[in-house]
Each structure stands twice: as structure tokens, then as C-alpha cells.
Design a protein around this motif. Structure first.
Motif, short mmCIF file in Angstrom:
data_model
loop_
_atom_site.label_atom_id
_atom_site.label_comp_id
_atom_site.label_asym_id
_atom_site.label_seq_id
_atom_site.Cartn_x
_atom_site.Cartn_y
_atom_site.Cartn_z
N HIS A 102 8.91 -7.16 -9.36
CA HIS A 102 7.48 -7.42 -9.48
C HIS A 102 6.76 -7.30 -8.13
CE1 HIS A 102 9.30 -11.21 -8.25
NE2 HIS A 102 8.13 -11.61 -7.81
N ILE A 103 7.51 -7.06 -7.06
CA ILE A 103 6.90 -6.87 -5.75
C ILE A 103 6.59 -5.38 -5.60
CG2 ILE A 103 7.19 -7.14 -3.26
CD1 ILE A 103 9.25 -9.32 -3.81
N PRO A 104 5.32 -4.99 -5.58
CA PRO A 104 4.97 -3.56 -5.59
C PRO A 104 5.61 -2.78 -4.45
CG PRO A 104 3.02 -4.91 -5.99
CD PRO A 104 4.12 -5.86 -5.60
N GLU A 105 5.69 -3.37 -3.27
CA GLU A 105 6.21 -2.64 -2.11
C GLU A 105 7.70 -2.32 -2.21
OE1 GLU A 105 2.63 -4.99 -0.80
OE2 GLU A 105 4.40 -5.34 -2.05
N LEU A 106 8.40 -2.96 -3.15
CA LEU A 106 9.83 -2.70 -3.31
C LEU A 106 10.12 -1.59 -4.31
CD1 LEU A 106 11.37 -6.29 -3.29
CD2 LEU A 106 11.36 -4.60 -1.45
N ARG A 107 9.14 -1.25 -5.14
CA ARG A 107 9.34 -0.15 -6.08
C ARG A 107 9.31 1.17 -5.33
NH1 ARG A 107 4.56 -2.50 -9.73
NH2 ARG A 107 5.53 -4.48 -10.38
N PRO A 108 9.98 2.20 -5.84
CA PRO A 108 10.01 3.48 -5.12
C PRO A 108 8.63 4.00 -4.75
CG PRO A 108 11.61 3.50 -6.90
CD PRO A 108 10.83 2.22 -7.05
N THR A 109 7.69 3.97 -5.69
CA THR A 109 6.35 4.48 -5.39
C THR A 109 5.63 3.58 -4.40
OG1 THR A 109 5.53 3.34 -7.37
CG2 THR A 109 6.10 5.68 -7.59
N GLY A 110 5.80 2.27 -4.53
CA GLY A 110 5.14 1.35 -3.62
C GLY A 110 5.68 1.44 -2.21
N PHE A 111 7.00 1.59 -2.09
CA PHE A 111 7.60 1.71 -0.76
C PHE A 111 7.18 3.01 -0.09
CE2 PHE A 111 11.27 2.77 2.05
CZ PHE A 111 11.10 1.73 2.95
N ALA A 112 7.16 4.10 -0.86
CA ALA A 112 6.72 5.38 -0.30
C ALA A 112 5.26 5.31 0.14
CB ALA A 112 6.91 6.49 -1.33
N GLN A 113 4.43 4.63 -0.65
CA GLN A 113 3.03 4.48 -0.28
C GLN A 113 2.89 3.66 1.00
OE1 GLN A 113 0.61 2.66 -3.31
NE2 GLN A 113 -1.29 2.86 -2.14
N LEU A 114 3.70 2.60 1.12
CA LEU A 114 3.67 1.78 2.33
C LEU A 114 4.03 2.62 3.56
CD1 LEU A 114 3.56 -0.98 3.78
CD2 LEU A 114 5.97 -1.28 3.16
N LEU A 115 5.05 3.46 3.42
CA LEU A 115 5.43 4.32 4.54
C LEU A 115 4.31 5.29 4.90
CD1 LEU A 115 9.16 5.20 3.69
CD2 LEU A 115 8.30 3.41 5.21
#
Length: 289
Positions: A209-222
Motif C-alpha cells: 500500500h506504500i506507493p513508492e514501493l510499487r514498481p511504477t511508484g519507485f520508478a517515478q521516485l527515481l
């Protein structure tokens, strides 16, 4: 999971420079040769030195006092080191692994030689933001059994590429535990730091449920930090088209699928009457999103 200690330790962000013995590669232990208790870091370390204080002189003499392993998460390292002011601390480190590591590796290739010198600071900043998102969730989980617990703020760090690795620097989070004559190995195991290895591994379990841990969320953070992370638009695998052996071909760091996208494709092919193959046997390429 380590024993949940009753002590409430709020550790500040650590900025000390770690000074270790001269770097040398140590071959990992074969599973059959692993000493009993190797997955229990406190038992393994105390089998050599009863407490961290007992290992200080050995480390100063150049001996490595460390445990490296993974338990339902990414790789972790526990070691006694000497910081720049000459005092001893125990480093509790968690390394990025799984899909996040693959995403970083692909972005590292995408950046190219000229841009890679800028990536280190950007990756560290992105990992700081990731920890900001993860820390309160880990803290809340532990407070269900230890209401007074406060999770420490971990420090992101970088190390040189290791032998036999993919060539990219190694990244992770860590905390430095002070060592006194009364410190035990158990005192140097923070529960939230230990549990963060699950969030670093890509196996989200209770943390999806943590967006930054999902593949798309982590890629967006990067990407928000100027790191050229790319995911396949169909299967969400991290991809790069700048690997030196696959220049111009979108590929993921997986020896089984590689350039083949495992995403869902419209419909199943009709089978021929006489032959056994269809054009679908060639698979489908990754497509950057």
C-alpha cells in the motif's frame, strides 16, 4: 524477525565516516559450510566475541567482524567498524535488492558513462525520500506490540561495485550503533531497520500500500531525482536499451526472459493444422512506458 527489545532507542541520522580494514573480497560461505546459527546474527557474532566491545581490538588489527545474510528480505550486513574519530560502532546495514535493484541497474545503464558520475547523489537522495515514506509504516507496525517504540532515521549510503557484480555501485540504508562496555549484540539490532529489508527486496507483502514501493511508484521516485528509470509499458519490468551486449534492444536483467516481455497480449494465437509453430513463438519485445 529479531527479538523486539523493550528499550526505546531513538537514533539520530548518522553522518560519521566509516573506516574499515583494507578492502578484500571474502568468498561467500557455501550453504553446507555455513556455521550453525549463521542466520541468527547475534548468535553467530557472539560465538566469536561475546559482545561488540570484545571485538574492537580485533577490528583495529584488521580482522573482519561481520555477519552478512538475508531472512525473508534483501541482503543485510552487521559489522563492527571504526569511525573517523577512532571510536567503535556497529553498522546495521540493509542493501537494496529485488526489483528496486533491477530498476536502479537499468537506470545506471540508461544514464551512460557521462551521466553516471551524477547518479550517486541522486540515488542517495531518492533512497532518503523512500525511507521517509517507509519509516512511519514500519514504526506503526512495531508500536502494536511496543507502543513507545520510535523508528530511527536511517542514512542512505553507497559503496564501490563489488567483485562479480553487475558493475554498478551498491546502495542501501544503515544505522551506526554506539559501542560501550555494556553493549550487547542484541542491542545493535534495531527492529524497524531489520524489517526494512523486506521493503528493499521488492517482495512487498504487507507493504504494497506504500506507493513508492510499487514498481511504477519507485520508478517515478527515481525520475523525480533525475534518474532515467524505465519500465516496460506492458509487464512493468525495469528495462534498458543501453546494455553493452544488447545495445538498441530493450532488455530486463533476467536471464530467463531478458528481451522477452511477459506481459499480457491480446488473444491467443490460432493453431495451424500441419505445423507446430506460430509466429507467437518469437515472443514480444519490451516497450518503454
Amino acid at each position: 524477525m529479531p527479538k523486539k527489545r523493550k528499550k526505546n532507542r531513538k537514533a539520530p541520522r548518522q553522518h560519521a565516516t566509516v573506516r574499515t580494514a583494507p578492502a578484500r573480497y571474502v568468498e561467500p560461505l557455501d550453504e553446507d559450510d555455513t556455521p550453525e546459527g549463521y542466520t541468527d546474527l547475534a548468535a553467530y557474532l557472539s560465538s566469536r566475541f561475546p559482545a561488540p566491545h570484545d571485538a574492537v581490538e580485533a577490528v583495529k588489527a584488521g580482522e573482519r567482524v561481520e555477519w552478512i545474510g538475508s531472512i525473508d528480505g534483501s541482503q543485510m550486513r552487521h559489522r563492527l567498524v571504526i569511525v573517523d574519530d577512532g571510536t567503535a560502532v556497529v553498522e546495521q546495514a540493509v542493501f537494496i535488492g529485488g526489483t528496486p535493484e533491477k530498476t536502479l541497474l537499468c537506470a545506471w545503464h540508461q544514464a551512460g558513462n557521462q551521466e553516471r558520475s551524477l547518479l550517486d547523489k541522486r540515488v542517495l537522495a531518492a533512497l532518503d525520500d523512500l525511507h521517509t515514506a517507509v519509516r512511519p509504516v514500519l514504526e506503526a507496525d512495531i508500536r502494536q506490540v511496543r507502543p513507545a517504540y520510535t523508528a530511527p532515521v536511517l542514512h542512505s549510503f553507497r559503496e564501490e561495485p563489488e567483485p562479480y557484480g553487475p558493475g554498478m555501485p551498491v546502495f542501501g540504508w544503515r544505522i551506526l550503533h554506539p559501542v560501550t562496555s555494556d553493549t550487547t549484540w542484541e542491542d545493535t539490532v534495531d527492529t524497524a531497520t531489520w524489517n526494512s529489508s523486506v521493503t528493499m527486496s521488492g517482495w512487498l507483502d504487507d507493504y504494497d500500500h506504500i506507493p513508492e514501493l510499487r514498481p511504477t511508484g519507485f520508478a517515478q521516485l527515481l525520475r523525480q531525482h533525475g534518474i532515467p528509470a524505465q519500465l516496460c509499458a506492458r509487464c512493468e519490468a525495469p528495462i534498458t536499451d543501453r546494455h553493452p551486449r544488447w545495445t538498441g534492444t530493450w532488455i530486463t536483467p533476467d536471464s530467463e526472459s531478458g528481451p522477452l516481455c511477459e506481459g499480457t497480449h491480446a488473444g491467443l494465437p490460432r493453431e495451424p493444422w500441419l505445423g507446430t509453430l506460430t509466429d507467437h513463438e518469437f515472443g514480444f519485445p519490451h516497450c518503454p512506458g
